[in-house]
Every structure is written in C-alpha cells, then in structure tokens.
Design a protein around this motif. Structure first.
Motif, mmCIF file in Angstrom:
data_model
loop_
_atom_site.group_PDB
_atom_site.id
_atom_site.type_symbol
_atom_site.label_atom_id
_atom_site.label_comp_id
_atom_site.label_asym_id
_atom_site.label_seq_id
_atom_site.Cartn_x
_atom_site.Cartn_y
_atom_site.Cartn_z
ATOM 1 N N LYS A 60 0.831 -1.210 0.000
ATOM 2 C CA LYS A 60 0.000 0.000 0.000
ATOM 3 C C LYS A 60 0.861 1.254 0.000
ATOM 4 C CE LYS A 60 -3.862 -2.297 2.342
ATOM 5 N NZ LYS A 60 -4.786 -2.277 3.508
ATOM 6 N N ALA A 61 1.858 1.251 -0.876
ATOM 7 C CA ALA A 61 2.771 2.392 -0.979
ATOM 8 C C ALA A 61 2.008 3.660 -1.344
ATOM 9 C CB ALA A 61 3.852 2.106 -2.011
ATOM 10 N N ASN A 62 2.371 4.736 -0.680
ATOM 11 C CA ASN A 62 1.784 6.052 -0.981
ATOM 12 C C ASN A 62 2.857 7.109 -0.740
ATOM 13 O OD1 ASN A 62 0.264 8.324 -1.430
ATOM 14 N ND2 ASN A 62 -0.799 8.221 0.537
ATOM 15 N N GLU A 63 3.670 7.332 -1.753
ATOM 16 C CA GLU A 63 4.776 8.273 -1.599
ATOM 17 C C GLU A 63 4.374 9.708 -1.939
ATOM 18 O OE1 GLU A 63 8.539 5.297 -1.894
ATOM 19 O OE2 GLU A 63 7.783 6.053 -3.808
ATOM 20 N N LEU A 64 3.061 9.919 -1.988
ATOM 21 C CA LEU A 64 2.518 11.272 -2.050
ATOM 22 C C LEU A 64 1.851 11.634 -0.727
ATOM 23 C CD1 LEU A 64 0.936 11.321 -5.643
ATOM 24 C CD2 LEU A 64 3.181 12.148 -4.922
ATOM 25 N N GLY A 65 2.003 10.741 0.256
ATOM 26 C CA GLY A 65 1.382 10.946 1.555
ATOM 27 C C GLY A 65 2.133 11.928 2.436
ATOM 28 N N GLN A 66 1.594 12.191 3.609
ATOM 29 C CA GLN A 66 2.143 13.191 4.521
ATOM 30 C C GLN A 66 3.239 12.608 5.419
ATOM 31 O OE1 GLN A 66 -0.852 15.633 6.504
ATOM 32 N NE2 GLN A 66 -2.339 15.069 4.923
ATOM 33 N N ILE A 67 4.199 13.457 5.740
ATOM 34 C CA ILE A 67 5.360 13.067 6.545
ATOM 35 C C ILE A 67 5.453 13.967 7.770
ATOM 36 C CG2 ILE A 67 7.886 12.935 6.599
ATOM 37 C CD1 ILE A 67 7.820 12.313 3.612
ATOM 38 N N PRO A 68 5.481 13.404 8.980
ATOM 39 C CA PRO A 68 5.641 14.242 10.171
ATOM 40 C C PRO A 68 7.091 14.708 10.329
ATOM 41 C CG PRO A 68 5.501 11.935 10.803
ATOM 42 C CD PRO A 68 5.269 11.983 9.313
ATOM 43 N N VAL A 69 7.260 16.005 10.528
ATOM 44 C CA VAL A 69 8.572 16.583 10.830
ATOM 45 C C VAL A 69 8.500 17.032 12.285
ATOM 46 C CG1 VAL A 69 10.289 18.328 10.238
ATOM 47 C CG2 VAL A 69 8.816 17.379 8.443
ATOM 48 N N LEU A 70 9.154 16.300 13.169
ATOM 49 C CA LEU A 70 9.047 16.558 14.603
ATOM 50 C C LEU A 70 10.099 17.561 15.059
ATOM 51 C CD1 LEU A 70 8.341 12.969 15.986
ATOM 52 C CD2 LEU A 70 6.754 14.648 15.017
ATOM 53 N N MET A 71 9.677 18.491 15.889
ATOM 54 C CA MET A 71 10.549 19.569 16.355
ATOM 55 C C MET A 71 10.874 19.394 17.837
ATOM 56 S SD MET A 71 9.841 23.690 16.200
ATOM 57 C CE MET A 71 8.455 23.595 17.343
ATOM 58 N N TYR A 72 12.165 19.230 18.129
ATOM 59 C CA TYR A 72 12.653 19.103 19.498
ATOM 60 C C TYR A 72 13.567 20.280 19.837
ATOM 61 C CZ TYR A 72 11.076 14.212 19.652
ATOM 62 O OH TYR A 72 10.313 13.064 19.655
ATOM 63 N N HIS A 73 13.724 20.493 21.149
ATOM 64 C CA HIS A 73 14.680 21.488 21.619
ATOM 65 C C HIS A 73 15.601 20.812 22.638
ATOM 66 C CE1 HIS A 73 11.742 24.103 19.677
ATOM 67 N NE2 HIS A 73 12.677 25.028 19.654
ATOM 68 N N ARG A 74 15.510 21.167 23.899
ATOM 69 C CA ARG A 74 16.384 20.543 24.897
ATOM 70 C C ARG A 74 15.838 19.186 25.354
ATOM 71 N NH1 ARG A 74 17.341 24.800 29.610
ATOM 72 N NH2 ARG A 74 15.056 24.727 29.598
ATOM 73 N N ARG A 114 6.265 21.955 10.780
ATOM 74 C CA ARG A 114 6.789 20.969 11.732
ATOM 75 C C ARG A 114 5.773 20.778 12.853
ATOM 76 N NH1 ARG A 114 12.717 22.470 13.605
ATOM 77 N NH2 ARG A 114 11.910 24.621 13.645
ATOM 78 N N ILE A 115 5.999 19.753 13.660
ATOM 79 C CA ILE A 115 5.093 19.415 14.758
ATOM 80 C C ILE A 115 5.880 19.428 16.065
ATOM 81 C CG2 ILE A 115 3.511 17.687 15.668
ATOM 82 C CD1 ILE A 115 3.387 16.520 12.807
ATOM 83 N N ARG A 116 5.363 20.118 17.063
ATOM 84 C CA ARG A 116 6.024 20.125 18.368
ATOM 85 C C ARG A 116 5.975 18.729 18.995
ATOM 86 N NH1 ARG A 116 7.006 25.165 20.543
ATOM 87 N NH2 ARG A 116 6.048 26.912 19.438
ATOM 88 N N ALA A 117 7.082 18.272 19.503
ATOM 89 C CA ALA A 117 7.129 16.978 20.181
ATOM 90 C C ALA A 117 6.592 17.147 21.595
ATOM 91 C CB ALA A 117 8.554 16.445 20.200
#
Length: 335
Positions: free
Chosen positions: A49-63, A275-278
């Motif tokens: 069920k490949a879907n390489e047009l799908g959404q990707i989470p970009v997680l944002m970290y700090h300390r 991006r998404i806050r972790a």
C-alpha cells in the motif's frame, strides 16, 4: 534498451536499410523485460500500500533535559518513549536534507519521519573525553533506539546557532560539528542569534544566515541545505530566507503545526515546511502536538507516506496521479 530502440528507428528513418531481424527481436525482448519489471514493481508497491505522495511528520525538538523549563523541553524518558512509539508504528528517520531533495530511501511498507533539533543545546550532543556522546543526550538516546529497533536509522537534523552546543572555542565547535557530519547526522541553519527575522532588514537577514553558513562550512566542511526559522517567522519577503549572497536553501522549515506534504506532491511548499512540536496531548497542544498527529496518521493510513522500498521510484495509487509534481513524472510508479 532505449538506445537500441532509437538505433532501429533511426535506421528506418534515414533509409539505411532494414535492421537485422536479430537486432529487432532483441530490442523488442528488452522492451518487454522492462515493462514486466515495472509491472512487478507496481504489484509489489500495491502489496505494501505504498503512498509516496502521503504526509510526513517533521518533529521539532529542543532541549532533552530531566527538568523541563518550558513546553518545548523533553525529558530523556519522554524522548525514549517517542522513539519507541515511532519504531512500533513503522517509522524510519530521514534527515531534513534527504526530505527536501526527495532522496528518501527506506524499506517497503515503512513511513518516513524527520527528527529536527533546534538551538544546538548541549543536551542534544556533548562528547566525553573519548569523543563519544554522553549518556542521555539526544544523540546517545537516538543511537540506543537504532540498536534496539531493527531498521531504525540513527539520523536527525540539528539546527545550529552561535551557541554551537555550548562550546566556547573554535576547536570544540569544530569537533562537535565534525562528529555529527562523520556519523551521518545533518546540520542545518537556525541563524546566528535566533532572532525574529520578520522585523529585520534584508541585510540583517542575510548576515544572520550567512554567519552560521560560514561557521558550519569552516568547521565541518559542510554547507547547510535547509533553514529552520526562529519562532517560525518568515522575513518580510520569504525569498530572503531561501536565497541570498552565499546561500541557497532547498527547504525552509516553520515551527508547527501539521505534518508536511511529501516532496513529490504538488502541494509541497519548500519555503513553508510545517513541523510538529514533540509534546504529549494536553493543553494548547491537544490537537497539534506530535502525539495527536501520530494518532491521526495511524487512524488515516491512506494519508500517510508509505514507501515502496525503491528510492528511484515514486509509487502511489493511480487515482492520486493528479497530485504528482511534474518534475518527478519520470520516477512515477502508479498502481
């Protein structure tokens, strides 16, 4: 094979005579083999069920610290739990540079995730006397996870500022940046002083970006290809963040709040990558934190990026063809 077809066609068009039957047969046989191979790849892509047009989470970290001082901080225990959840849900980390350039090479059926760390804090990477990451730093924990979970890549992107992981001397800064580069990590730009670019002149925007660009290039022999905007704020003209004298970013990242479109999608905006806050699902972050979005992607698998296992192709269900960026048409593998 394609060259063989062109030779046969050219021979006919120029009146050079009819190509030998054996050559015609070979070209036809090669064409059939290529078609069969592509059909087989499409079948395999459909099975996962490949879907390489799908959404990707970009997680944002700090300390990554034991006693969080703000909602952006994460404890080592929480970070370990985050990575365990990603591995369990079938995610494989890629770098921001791999993401924006479309060089996503992960196993079939797996999902891409981008781990980003802002502000170059010592809690993200500090080296001991032997040059190894200290326990409970982000890098050490990420490498632990890679050793524990099969196929989980120990990669991430670190967006650096003047602080440079708390190192005060050029030698220490160079050692830390080189360690990241030599161990497969990505180094991005977060401006020299972490200033709000919205109120800055074009000259100041360029200075803030170029200062970090020069430091990273000098110490790590590496040119950052992405920028994370401080506070997620663009300068008055977005183009200033993307390109200037001495720099040309292939991706500019914001500070929240949704998963990103895949780089192969028409909806992908390289100058405004969310991006998404972790964070855990609570308070103001109840709908926009990493926990909530990972839950949503799990509940909506047809919206999530799923790899076909072949970095040379972009696989997706046929009905999604209108969403493919034309620049990736040659790599398309609809099924």
């Amino acid at each position: 094979m394609r060259r063989g077809i062109l030779v046969v066609v050219a021979a006919v068009l120029c009146g050079c005579g009819t190509p030998p039957p054996a050559q015609v047969a070979k070209v036809a046989d090669d064409a059939a083999k290529v078609k069969q191979a592509k059909e087989a790849r499409a079948v395999a892509a459909k099975q996962v069920k490949a879907n390489e047009l799908g959404q990707i989470p970009v997680l944002m970290y700090h300390r990554i610290i034991d006693n969080p001082g703000s909602q952006d901080d994460r404890t080592p225990a929480k970070f370990r739990a985050d990575l365990a959840r990603l591995a369990k849900d079938g995610y494989v980390p890629i770098t921001a540079a791999e993401f924006v350039t479309g060089k996503i090479d992960i196993p079939a059926g797996k999902h891409a995730v981008v781990l980003t760390f802002d502000d170059s804090s010592p809690s993200q990477l500090s080296l001991d006397e032997l040059g190894n990451p200290k326990p409970d730093t982000a890098v050490a924990i990420l490498r632990e996870a890679a050793a524990k979970y099969e196929g989980f890549r120990p990669v991430a992107t670190f967006y650096v500022t003047r602080d440079m992981f708390g190192k005060s001397t050029p030698e220490e800064q160079a050692q830390t940046l080189l360690w990241l580069k030599d161990n497969g990590f990505d180094i991005g730009n977060h401006t020299l002083d972490h200033v709000n670019l919205r109120s800055r002149s074009r000259e100041e925007v360029a200075r803030q970006i170029m200062s970090v660009q020069k430091m990273v290039s000098k110490f790590a022999y590496h040119t950052p290809v992405t920028l994370a905007l401080p506070y997620g704020n663009q300068p008055r003209k977005q183009a200033w963040a993307q390109k200037g004298s001495g720099y040309a970013h292939k991706g500019v990242f914001l500070a929240g709040y949704t998963p990103s479109n895949a780089p192969f999608s028409k909806s992908f905006d390289a100058l405004n990558i969310p991006r998404i806050r972790a964070m855990d699902r609570k308070g103001d972050c109840a709908q926009f934190c990493s926990t909530a979005w990972l839950d949503w992607l799990k509940d909506n698998p047809d919206m999530r990026y799923t790899s076909d296992g072949d970095a040379a192709t972009v696989a997706f269900p046929k009905f999604k063809a209108p969403f493919l960026r034309s620049s990736f048409a040659a790599r398309a593998l609809p099924y």
